[in-house]
Design an enzyme around this catalytic site. Structure first.
Site, PDB file in Angstrom:
ATOM      1  N   LYS A 201      -1.117  -7.056   0.272  1.00 50.51           N
ATOM      2  CA  LYS A 201       0.186  -7.143  -0.379  1.00 50.51           C
ATOM      3  C   LYS A 201       0.565  -5.738  -0.781  1.00 50.51           C
ATOM      4  O   LYS A 201      -0.167  -5.091  -1.529  1.00 50.51           O
ATOM      5  CB  LYS A 201       0.085  -8.017  -1.635  1.00 50.51           C
ATOM      6  CG  LYS A 201       0.277  -9.482  -1.385  1.00 50.51           C
ATOM      7  CD  LYS A 201       0.600 -10.185  -2.704  1.00 50.51           C
ATOM      8  CE  LYS A 201       1.090 -11.570  -2.514  1.00 50.51           C
ATOM      9  NZ  LYS A 201       0.159 -12.537  -2.067  1.00 50.51           N
ATOM     10  N   GLY A 202       1.669  -5.247  -0.254  1.00 52.77           N
ATOM     11  CA  GLY A 202       2.160  -3.954  -0.701  1.00 52.77           C
ATOM     12  C   GLY A 202       3.132  -4.222  -1.833  1.00 52.77           C
ATOM     13  O   GLY A 202       3.241  -5.347  -2.316  1.00 52.77           O
ATOM     14  N   VAL A 207       1.350  -8.361   4.202  1.00 54.21           N
ATOM     15  CA  VAL A 207       0.872  -8.093   5.556  1.00 54.21           C
ATOM     16  C   VAL A 207      -0.073  -9.220   5.954  1.00 54.21           C
ATOM     17  O   VAL A 207      -0.977  -9.576   5.201  1.00 54.21           O
ATOM     18  CB  VAL A 207       0.190  -6.712   5.660  1.00 54.21           C
ATOM     19  CG1 VAL A 207      -0.381  -6.498   7.043  1.00 54.21           C
ATOM     20  CG2 VAL A 207       1.187  -5.610   5.335  1.00 54.21           C
ATOM     21  N   ASP A 353       5.174   8.740   0.581  1.00 53.65           N
ATOM     22  CA  ASP A 353       4.443   7.720  -0.194  1.00 53.65           C
ATOM     23  C   ASP A 353       2.990   7.688   0.271  1.00 53.65           C
ATOM     24  O   ASP A 353       2.411   6.628   0.479  1.00 53.65           O
ATOM     25  CB  ASP A 353       5.115   6.350  -0.033  1.00 53.65           C
ATOM     26  CG  ASP A 353       4.665   5.359  -1.113  1.00 53.65           C
ATOM     27  OD1 ASP A 353       4.034   5.804  -2.096  1.00 53.65           O
ATOM     28  OD2 ASP A 353       4.938   4.157  -0.972  1.00 53.65           O
TER      29      ASP A 353
HETATM   30  P1  ADP Z   1       4.095  -1.979   1.817  1.00 52.42           P
HETATM   31  O1  ADP Z   1       5.247  -1.282   2.476  1.00 52.42           O
HETATM   32  O2  ADP Z   1       4.491  -3.324   1.283  1.00 52.42           O
HETATM   33  O3  ADP Z   1       3.396  -1.118   0.827  1.00 52.42           O
HETATM   34  P2  ADP Z   1       1.938  -1.461   3.701  1.00 52.42           P
HETATM   35  O4  ADP Z   1       2.347  -1.134   5.103  1.00 52.42           O
HETATM   36  O5  ADP Z   1       1.576  -0.310   2.840  1.00 52.42           O
HETATM   37  O6  ADP Z   1       3.069  -2.333   2.992  1.00 52.42           O
HETATM   38  O7  ADP Z   1       0.746  -2.522   3.765  1.00 52.42           O
HETATM   39  C1  ADP Z   1       0.229  -3.147   2.596  1.00 52.42           C
HETATM   40  C2  ADP Z   1      -1.258  -3.437   2.763  1.00 52.42           C
HETATM   41  O8  ADP Z   1      -1.472  -4.324   3.882  1.00 52.42           O
HETATM   42  C3  ADP Z   1      -2.091  -2.205   3.076  1.00 52.42           C
HETATM   43  O9  ADP Z   1      -2.503  -1.548   1.895  1.00 52.42           O
HETATM   44  C4  ADP Z   1      -3.270  -2.796   3.846  1.00 52.42           C
HETATM   45  O10 ADP Z   1      -4.218  -3.329   2.947  1.00 52.42           O
HETATM   46  C5  ADP Z   1      -2.643  -3.960   4.604  1.00 52.42           C
HETATM   47  N1  ADP Z   1      -2.243  -3.544   5.973  1.00 52.42           N
HETATM   48  C6  ADP Z   1      -1.079  -2.957   6.327  1.00 52.42           C
HETATM   49  N2  ADP Z   1      -1.017  -2.729   7.656  1.00 52.42           N
HETATM   50  C7  ADP Z   1      -2.177  -3.174   8.179  1.00 52.42           C
HETATM   51  C8  ADP Z   1      -2.727  -3.204   9.512  1.00 52.42           C
HETATM   52  N3  ADP Z   1      -2.042  -2.721  10.550  1.00 52.42           N
HETATM   53  N4  ADP Z   1      -3.955  -3.719   9.678  1.00 52.42           N
HETATM   54  C9  ADP Z   1      -4.660  -4.211   8.620  1.00 52.42           C
HETATM   55  N5  ADP Z   1      -4.199  -4.208   7.336  1.00 52.42           N
HETATM   56  C10 ADP Z   1      -2.975  -3.702   7.094  1.00 52.42           C
HETATM   57 MG    MG Z   2       2.472   0.518   1.250  1.00 48.87          MG
END
Ligand code: ADP
Ligand code: MG
Length: 526
Positions: A201-202, A207, A353
Site C-alpha cells: 500500500k503506497g 499494489v 520522491d
Molecule cells: P505509491 O505511488 O502508492 O506510493 P508505489 O509504486 O510506491 O505506490 O508502490 C507501493 C508499494 O507496493 C511499494 O512500496 C512496494 O512494497 C509494492 N510494490 C510496488 N511495485 C511493485 C512491484 N513491481 N513488485 C512488487 N511490489 C511492488
Molecule cells: Mg510510493
C-alpha cells in the site's frame, strides 16, 4: 464498449502529453489540462470516442513524441484526425464508424427515404438486439470467471493470443516511442489479468500481485484522487525510453549473468525459476470506468522481494551486499538524471520522491527505482521544464532542507536533482545500518526515527532539518570497515544544507564503482 474505454485511456495519455510539447503550431484545445483554449504542438488533432451512450470530442495538440500516432491504425480506430496548420482543428469534423457525414443523403428523393430508411432502421434494431444478446452471454461468462474472464474479448485472439509477456515486448512490438506496448495491446493485457493478492500500500493506492497467462505481474491501482500520479507515470513510461536495469520501466531484468545468481545466494525458497527469462518492467497502463467510478491501473514486472524498505526489515547485509544495493540505486538515479540526445534519447528526469519504499529489490539483489508519479522532466534543447500537474508532494521524512524551508528554486531543474541526492543519502544510511560490521548490526529504522514521530508533520521535519540542521547519526562501527566508512563519507556529502555543495549522482556512482573494484569482485557495469 471496448473502443470507448480504450479511447478514454488513450485520450488521457494524449492529454497529458500536452505539457511536454514545445512545438510551433497553435491549436484549439479543450482537453482538461489546457489552461487556456489553445495549445502549441507539432500537429493539431480532433478526437472522438464513444463511452457507453455518450460521445466525447476533444481538441488539442500532439507533441513531437506522439507525432507518429497521427498515422497509425490505432488512431484511426479511436477516431482521431490530425492537421498541420494553425488552428486547423478548430472546426475539423470527425465521424466515428456508424456515423455518416452529412451530404448526398440529403439529396435522396423523398419516396426512397420513406421506404429505405425505416427498413434500414428495422434491420439495425434487429442487429443491435442480436449484439446485445451476444454481449449479455459474454458478460455472464466473464463475470463467472472474474476479471480474468475478459480474456474472451475479441481482441485476445488477434492481439495477445497465447503470447508470453516476453513475446509481446519483443523488439518488434513496441510503439517506437516510449517503453511500452501499443495502446490497444496494453489495454488487452490489462483486461486479462486476475488479481491475486495485495502486496503493498503506497500513500496513493494499492499494489497487487496479478496473474497474466500464468506469469506474475504487479498491478498498481491508483485511487481516483491520485489520478495525476497515474497520468504522470503513464506518460513517462509511454513517451520516454526508460531502458535501464535499475529503473522499474526497464525492458528486461539484467540479462545474462545479471540474474544468473538469483538463487545462488538466495534464501533457499527457490521461488524463481532459472530457466524462464524474466518478464520486462513496464507492461501496460489502463483506465476503465466501472460502476460509474474510474479505475486506473499501471502494470509492471512483479518483484517478489518487494520494496527495499520491506527487504531491509528482514535481511541483514554484508559489505558486498550493501554496496551492491547502493550501487544499483545510484546507477538508476544517474540514468534518470541524465539527458540522452538522439532518437533513442530521453529527457533528464528528477524523481522527487526517492525513498526505500519507492525502490524495489530484484531477484538478483539489485535494486530498481519505482514510483515515477511525481517526476519532473527537463530538455536542454528547448529548455523546457515539465513539472507535471500533480498536487502531490514528496514524503516529508525525506524532504531536503530547501524543500522544508520553501526556499527551493522550483523553476530550476538542477534543484530537483539535488533533492534526490539528499534522499539518496538517507536511503544509504538505512542500508548501512542493516550491514553487519564486526558482528554488529542494527534493527531497521527509518531516517530521523529518533527525533520525529512516526508520521512527522512538515513542521516537525522543518524544525529538525532546517532549524536544528540535524542529519542522521552514522553508526561508529561503520568506520572500522573500509567500504562502509567510504559509504559514510558519501552520505555526509549528500547532506550538505547547501544543495550546490552536495555530490552529483554521477560522482557517487564513480566512487562506488571504485569501491566495488577494491572488493575485487567483478560487478555488473551500468
Ligand atoms: P505509491 O505511488 O502508492 O506510493 P508505489 O509504486 O510506491 O505506490 O508502490 C507501493 C508499494 O507496493 C511499494 O512500496 C512496494 O512494497 C509494492 N510494490 C510496488 N511495485 C511493485 C512491484 N513491481 N513488485 C512488487 N511490489 C511492488
Ligand atoms: Mg510510493
Amino acid at each position: 464498449m471496448p473502443r470507448g474505454a480504450a479511447g478514454a485511456a488513450l485520450l488521457a495519455i494524449l492529454t497529458v502529453s500536452l505539457g511536454f510539447a514545445a512545438g510551433e503550431l497553435l491549436c484549439a484545445c479543450d482537453v482538461p489540462h489546457c489552461n487556456v483554449s489553445t495549445c502549441r504542438g507539432k500537429v493539431c488533432f480532433v478526437s472522438k470516442s464513444r463511452e457507453g451512450g455518450s460521445v466525447t470530442r476533444r481538441k488539442g495538440c500532439f507533441s513531437q513524441h506522439l507525432l507518429e500516432s497521427c498515422r497509425g491504425p490505432v488512431m484511426e480506430h479511436f477516431g482521431t484526425k490530425c492537421c498541420n496548420a494553425s488552428m486547423c482543428n478548430a472546426h475539423l469534423e470527425i465521424y466515428l464508424r456508424g456515423e455518416e457525414a452529412p451530404g448526398p443523403a440529403a439529396a435522396l428523393p423523398g419516396l426512397l427515404l420513406l421506404t429505405v430508411v425505416p427498413l434500414l432502421g428495422l434491420l439495425l434494431l434487429a442487429a443491435l438486439a442480436a449484439l446485445f444478446g451476444w454481449k449479455l452471454v459474454q458478460h455472464r461468462r466473464a463475470g463467472a470467471r472474474g476479471r480474468a474472464g475478459e480474456a474472451d474479448l475479441p481482441l485476445k485472439a488477434s492481439v495477445a493470443g497465447d503470447s508470453t509477456l516476453e513475446d509481446l515486448l519483443g523488439d518488434d512490438c513496441t510503439t517506437g516511442s516510449g517503453s511500452g506496448l501499443p495502446f490497444l495491446v496494453q489495454r488487452t493485457v490489462a483486461r486479462q489479468i486476475a488479481l491475486a493478492e495485495c502486496v503493498g500500500k503506497g500513500r496513493y493506492g494499492e499494489v497487487w500481485r496479478g496473474v497474466w497467462h500464468g506469469e506474475s505481474v504487479a498491478v498498481k491501482i491508483f485511487s481516483s484522487r491520485d489520478e495525476q500520479s497515474w497520468f504522470r507515470e503513464t506518460e513517462i513510461y509511454n513517451t520516454v525510453l526508460l531502458r535501464h536495469d535499475n529503473i522499474l520501466g526497464e525492458r528486461r531484468d539484467g540479462d545474462g549473468d545479471g540474474d544468473g545468481d538469483r538463487d545462488g545466494d538466495g534464501d533457499g525458497t527457490g521461488r524463481s525459476t532459472l530457466a524462464a527469462p524474466p518478464p520486462p518492467g513496464f507492461i501496460a497502463s489502463d483506465m476503465t470506468s466501472r460502476n460509474s467510478s474510474t479505475q486506473l491501473w499501471l502494470i509492471t514486472h512483479y518483484h517478489e522481494h518487494g520494496s527495499l524498505y520491506d527487504y531491509l526489515q528482514r535481511t541483514a547485509l554484508d559489505g558486498a551486499g550493501c554496496l551492491a544495493l547502493a550501487s544499483s540505486i545510484i546507477c538508476g538515479l544517474v540514468h534518470l538524471h541524465v539527458e540522452i540526445f538522439g532518437t533513442q534519447g530521453k529527457p533528464a528526469i528528477a524523481h522527487r520522491d526517492l525513498k526505500s519504499r519507492n525502490i524495489l529489490v530484484k531477484s538478483n539483489r539489485q535494486c530498481c527505482i519505482a514510483d515515477l508519479g511525481l517526476a519532473v522532466m527537463h530538455s536542454q534543447g528547448s529548455d523546457y521544464l515539465d513539472v507535471g500537474n500533480n498536487p502531490r508532494v514528496g514524503t516529508k521524512r525525506y524532504m531536503a532542507p530547501e524543500v522544508l524551508s520553501e526556499q527551493i528554486r522550483t523553476d530550476c531543474f538542477e534543484s530537483y536533482k539535488k533533492t534526490d541526492i539528499w534522499a539518496y543519502g538517507l536511503v544509504l544510511w538505512e542500508i548501512a545500518r542493516r550491514t553487519v560490521v564486526n558482528g554488529i548490526v542494527e534493527e531497521y529504522r527509518p531516517p530521523f526515527f529518533d527525533v520525529v514521530p512516526s508520521d512527522p508533520s512538515f513542521e516537525d521535519m522543518r524544525k529538525v532539518v532546517c532549524v536544528d540542521q540535524q542529519t542522521p547519526a552514522v553508526p561508529n562501527r561503520l568506520f572500522s570497515n573500509a567500504v562502509l566508512s567510504a559509504l559514510a563519507k558519501v552520505m555526509k556529502e549528500c547532506w550538505y544544507q547547501s544543495p550546490s555543495a552536495r555530490l552529483t549522482a554521477l560522482r557517487i556512482k564513480k566512487t562506488l564503482k571504485k569501491l566495488s573494484h577494491s572488493l575485487e569482485k567483478p560487478k555488473q557495469e551500468c
